[in-house]
Design a protein around this motif. Structure first.
Motif, PDB file in Angstrom:
ATOM      1  N   LYS A  39      -7.251 -25.593  41.091  1.00 54.28           N
ATOM      2  CA  LYS A  39      -6.704 -25.818  42.355  1.00 54.28           C
ATOM      3  C   LYS A  39      -5.869 -27.258  42.407  1.00 54.28           C
ATOM      4  O   LYS A  39      -6.552 -28.183  41.810  1.00 54.28           O
ATOM      5  CB  LYS A  39      -7.990 -25.950  43.404  1.00 54.28           C
ATOM      6  CG  LYS A  39      -7.514 -26.424  44.832  1.00 54.28           C
ATOM      7  CD  LYS A  39      -6.737 -25.143  45.575  1.00 54.28           C
ATOM      8  CE  LYS A  39      -6.374 -25.472  47.039  1.00 54.28           C
ATOM      9  NZ  LYS A  39      -5.518 -24.079  47.457  1.00 54.28           N
ATOM     10  N   GLN A  40      -4.695 -26.871  42.795  1.00 57.50           N
ATOM     11  CA  GLN A  40      -3.835 -28.302  43.083  1.00 57.50           C
ATOM     12  C   GLN A  40      -3.459 -28.219  44.475  1.00 57.50           C
ATOM     13  O   GLN A  40      -2.811 -27.294  45.037  1.00 57.50           O
ATOM     14  CB  GLN A  40      -2.712 -28.201  42.054  1.00 57.50           C
ATOM     15  CG  GLN A  40      -1.760 -29.496  42.124  1.00 57.50           C
ATOM     16  CD  GLN A  40      -0.582 -29.411  41.278  1.00 57.50           C
ATOM     17  OE1 GLN A  40      -0.089 -28.446  40.814  1.00 57.50           O
ATOM     18  NE2 GLN A  40      -0.229 -30.479  40.888  1.00 57.50           N
ATOM     19  N   TYR A  41      -3.929 -29.317  45.228  1.00 56.16           N
ATOM     20  CA  TYR A  41      -3.646 -29.346  46.742  1.00 56.16           C
ATOM     21  C   TYR A  41      -2.261 -29.397  47.069  1.00 56.16           C
ATOM     22  O   TYR A  41      -1.702 -29.347  48.246  1.00 56.16           O
ATOM     23  CB  TYR A  41      -4.861 -30.250  47.211  1.00 56.16           C
ATOM     24  CG  TYR A  41      -5.993 -29.745  47.063  1.00 56.16           C
ATOM     25  CD1 TYR A  41      -6.493 -28.872  48.079  1.00 56.16           C
ATOM     26  CD2 TYR A  41      -6.889 -30.256  46.128  1.00 56.16           C
ATOM     27  CE1 TYR A  41      -7.597 -28.474  47.844  1.00 56.16           C
ATOM     28  CE2 TYR A  41      -8.169 -29.772  45.872  1.00 56.16           C
ATOM     29  CZ  TYR A  41      -8.657 -28.907  46.877  1.00 56.16           C
ATOM     30  OH  TYR A  41      -9.929 -28.529  46.758  1.00 56.16           O
ATOM     31  N   ASN A  42      -1.468 -30.229  46.361  1.00 57.79           N
ATOM     32  CA  ASN A  42       0.073 -30.380  46.460  1.00 57.79           C
ATOM     33  C   ASN A  42       0.673 -30.709  45.189  1.00 57.79           C
ATOM     34  O   ASN A  42       0.244 -31.084  44.170  1.00 57.79           O
ATOM     35  CB  ASN A  42       0.436 -31.297  47.617  1.00 57.79           C
ATOM     36  CG  ASN A  42       0.005 -32.868  47.352  1.00 57.79           C
ATOM     37  OD1 ASN A  42       0.512 -33.319  46.241  1.00 57.79           O
ATOM     38  ND2 ASN A  42      -0.774 -33.292  48.430  1.00 57.79           N
ATOM     39  N   SER A  43       1.962 -30.582  45.137  1.00 57.85           N
ATOM     40  CA  SER A  43       2.745 -30.665  43.856  1.00 57.85           C
ATOM     41  C   SER A  43       2.662 -32.289  43.129  1.00 57.85           C
ATOM     42  O   SER A  43       2.552 -32.402  42.061  1.00 57.85           O
ATOM     43  CB  SER A  43       4.068 -30.388  43.998  1.00 57.85           C
ATOM     44  OG  SER A  43       4.668 -31.358  44.848  1.00 57.85           O
ATOM     45  N   GLN A  44       2.238 -33.121  43.950  1.00 56.58           N
ATOM     46  CA  GLN A  44       1.913 -34.754  43.465  1.00 56.58           C
ATOM     47  C   GLN A  44       0.364 -34.743  42.847  1.00 56.58           C
ATOM     48  O   GLN A  44       0.141 -35.883  42.444  1.00 56.58           O
ATOM     49  CB  GLN A  44       2.504 -35.867  44.572  1.00 56.58           C
ATOM     50  CG  GLN A  44       3.847 -35.594  44.505  1.00 56.58           C
ATOM     51  CD  GLN A  44       4.742 -34.493  45.185  1.00 56.58           C
ATOM     52  OE1 GLN A  44       4.222 -34.245  46.236  1.00 56.58           O
ATOM     53  NE2 GLN A  44       5.718 -34.284  44.616  1.00 56.58           N
ATOM     54  N   THR A  47      -4.623 -31.669  39.243  1.00 53.00           N
ATOM     55  CA  THR A  47      -5.117 -30.089  39.333  1.00 53.00           C
ATOM     56  C   THR A  47      -6.790 -30.391  39.201  1.00 53.00           C
ATOM     57  O   THR A  47      -7.069 -31.338  38.337  1.00 53.00           O
ATOM     58  CB  THR A  47      -4.849 -29.398  38.212  1.00 53.00           C
ATOM     59  OG1 THR A  47      -3.250 -29.192  38.613  1.00 53.00           O
ATOM     60  CG2 THR A  47      -5.325 -27.878  38.281  1.00 53.00           C
TER      61      THR A  47
END
Length: 171
Positions: A39-44, A47
């Motif tokens: 899971k990556q919550y946003n691109s910045q 993970t």
């Protein structure tokens, strides 16, 4: 805890995702015990590797509070302010108005979202959990010099939660 001992350089978090978070975390809510999710919550954001360890019922509590800082006020000042707060509330003033007038932290509404056991200071949690909706009462966490006037806004509810461990994944 065992992973943290074995891999002290890893960033490891405990995670509890409530069923009501299904719109924010649908992949976690749909997962079964034993499943592993990347899971990556946003691109910045980094993970995470998330492993679902258990699913269980959690009792949730919801309230509003006024915080009085015992490191800045004496016990007699706190008692005096509480007396005024209870008097104004019993005279019909809204708790929200009293929060704005008296709270000594950065929460202008005094609202605490639904929280489960273990999310708050243990003394605070024990003091509020068995109260009923619409009760107003005091809570003291003396060792931290935290003093509260609390208004229980809802009866407790039980909700399913996914219990997981999250490990920051670094390539």
């Amino acid at each position: 805890d065992e992973l943290k001992k074995q891999y002290p350089n890893w960033t490891i978090y405990d995670d509890k995702t409530m069923l009501s978070d299904s719109s924010k975390f649908p992949d976690i809510i749909k997962a079964k015990v034993g499943d592993i999710i990347l899971k990556q919550y946003n691109s910045q954001a980094p993970t995470f590797v998330i492993k679902i360890l258990a699913e269980r019922d959690e009792e949730l509590c919801k309230l509003k509070y006024i915080y009085l800082d015992g490191s800045k006020l004496s016990n007699s000042q706190i008692d005096s302010i509480r007396t005024v707060i209870f008097s104004r509330y019993n005279s019909g003033e809204s708790f929200e108005t009293l929060v704005k007038a008296y709270t000594m932290d950065g929460n202008p509404t005094g609202d605490l979202d639904w929280f489960s056991k273990g999310m708050m200071n243990a003394e605070f949690d024990i003091a509020v959990r068995n109260r009923q909706k619409d009760e107003i009462f005091s809570v003291d966490v003396n060792k931290n010099k935290w003093y509260y006037v609390v208004f229980k806004t809802h009866n407790n509810k039980v909700e399913k939660a996914k219990i997981a461990v999250m490990i920051k994944y670094i390539i």
